[in-house]
Design an enzyme around this catalytic site. Structure first.
Site, PDB file in Angstrom:
ATOM      1  N   GLY A  12       0.777  -1.235   0.000  1.00 34.61           N
ATOM      2  CA  GLY A  12       0.000   0.000   0.000  1.00 34.61           C
ATOM      3  C   GLY A  12       0.807   1.282   0.000  1.00 34.61           C
ATOM      4  CB  SER A  13       4.301   2.234  -0.791  1.00 34.08           C
ATOM      5  OG  SER A  13       4.482   1.719  -2.091  1.00 34.08           O
ATOM      6  CG  ASN A  14       1.921   2.878  -5.788  1.00 34.73           C
ATOM      7  OD1 ASN A  14       2.293   3.848  -6.438  1.00 34.73           O
ATOM      8  ND2 ASN A  14       2.558   1.722  -5.819  1.00 34.73           N
ATOM      9  CG  LEU A  87      -2.043  -9.046  -5.935  1.00 34.08           C
ATOM     10  CD1 LEU A  87      -1.257  -9.983  -5.023  1.00 34.08           C
ATOM     11  CD2 LEU A  87      -1.193  -8.666  -7.154  1.00 34.08           C
ATOM     12  CG  ASN A 104      -3.775  -1.965 -12.781  1.00 29.06           C
ATOM     13  OD1 ASN A 104      -3.587  -2.001 -11.571  1.00 29.06           O
ATOM     14  ND2 ASN A 104      -3.173  -2.800 -13.621  1.00 29.06           N
ATOM     15  CG  HIS A 106       1.730  -3.941 -15.326  1.00 32.04           C
ATOM     16  ND1 HIS A 106       1.257  -5.088 -14.720  1.00 32.04           N
ATOM     17  CD2 HIS A 106       2.867  -4.292 -15.977  1.00 32.04           C
ATOM     18  CE1 HIS A 106       2.075  -6.089 -15.010  1.00 32.04           C
ATOM     19  NE2 HIS A 106       3.058  -5.637 -15.765  1.00 32.04           N
ATOM     20  CG  ASP A 147      -1.605  -6.367 -16.998  1.00 33.02           C
ATOM     21  OD1 ASP A 147      -2.152  -5.650 -16.148  1.00 33.02           O
ATOM     22  OD2 ASP A 147      -0.714  -7.175 -16.728  1.00 33.02           O
TER      23      ASP A 147
HETATM   24  C1  GRF Z   1       3.350  -1.575  -7.433  1.00 31.33           C
HETATM   25  O1  GRF Z   1       4.612  -1.827  -7.957  1.00 31.33           O
HETATM   26  C2  GRF Z   1       2.320  -1.530  -8.519  1.00 31.33           C
HETATM   27  O2  GRF Z   1       2.806  -1.067  -9.736  1.00 31.33           O
HETATM   28  C3  GRF Z   1       1.926  -2.966  -8.654  1.00 31.33           C
HETATM   29  O3  GRF Z   1       1.961  -3.472  -7.357  1.00 31.33           O
HETATM   30  C4  GRF Z   1       2.866  -2.720  -6.568  1.00 31.33           C
HETATM   31  C5  GRF Z   1       2.167  -2.268  -5.337  1.00 31.33           C
HETATM   32  O4  GRF Z   1       3.041  -1.677  -4.408  1.00 31.33           O
HETATM   33  N1  GRF Z   1       0.668  -3.082  -9.359  1.00 31.33           N
HETATM   34  P1  GRF Z   1       2.444  -1.006  -3.097  1.00 31.33           P
HETATM   35  O5  GRF Z   1       1.530  -2.028  -2.441  1.00 31.33           O
HETATM   36  O6  GRF Z   1       1.695   0.206  -3.512  1.00 31.33           O
HETATM   37  O7  GRF Z   1       3.593  -0.682  -2.218  1.00 31.33           O
END
Ligand code: GRF
Length: 190
Positions: A12-14, A87, A104, A106, A147
């Site tokens: 969940g860093s994003n 996922l 999304n 990728h 994708d």
């Molecule tokens: C990211 O690299 C994103 O591109 C991919 O999964 C990863 C998730 O990273 N789909 P985080 O959970 O946001 O740290």
């Protein structure tokens, strides 16, 4: 104000970066109102809670059940869905309901290193094994084919032959941190 739900399965860093971005940039007219995860153990669940965002854990069955997921999204008046390390397949009824309003990210330059089984560290390992001289990120609309939705944005980063999968992952995360929230803001305001 447009209302965003983030779907995520892992770290969940994003998700955290996106939540913080829209709080900082309140001129972008969007906010994250909900985090949905299929994994109760995922760190994204703690991150969402710590940031005071409503967080829902739903099983794969519940996410695939219009009677469960749609009321949740409606109760939060969600306009837009962002997948950030999610996922599971998004069910077709949700793609139809949020037509052109699900995006999304990728962690490669699609169409390279995409498709079934290409997620997380599998992608970065495949990139290293292929001896690729660059990798990057692809932000795309979600269609029923994995994708393969329309590409909105790509950014690349050079690789050196010495880069390990962990190095590749770090470089990709940096691109994600830099670009993903801004591209979401642009996509929402279109
Ligand atoms: C990211 O690299 C994103 O591109 C991919 O999964 C990863 C998730 O990273 N789909 P985080 O959970 O946001 O740290």
């Amino acid at each position: 104000m447009k209302r965003i739900a983030i779907f995520a399965s892992g770290n969940g860093s994003n998700a955290e970066n996106i939540i913080r971005y829209f709080r900082r940039h309140n001129d972008t007219c969007a906010e994250v109102v909900l985090v949905v995860s299929n994994n109760p153990e995922a760190k994204v669940v703690q991150r969402g809670k710590a940031l005071g965002v409503d967080t829902a854990v739903m099983s794969r069955q519940e996410i695939n059940d219009p009677g469960k997921i749609l009321p949740l999204l409606q109760n939060h008046a969600v306009d837009f869905i962002v997948l950030a390390g999610f996922l599971l397949m998004v069910p077709a009824f949700l793609i139809a309901r949020f037509n052109q309003r699900i995006i999304n990210i990728h962690p490669s330059l699609l169409p390279r290193f995409g498709g079934k089984g290409m997620f997380g560290s599998h992608v970065h390992r495949a990139v290293v094994e292929a001896g690729a001289s660059e990798t990057g990120i692809t932000i795309h609309h979600v269609s029923e084919k994995y994708d393969e939705g329309q590409i909105i944005f790509q950014a690349s980063t050079p690789l050196s032959p010495a880069d390990t999968p962990a190095d590749v992952e770090r470089k990709v995360h940096e691109l994600e941190r830099l670009h993903f929230p801004r591209i979401i803001a642009e996509a929402i305001s279109r």
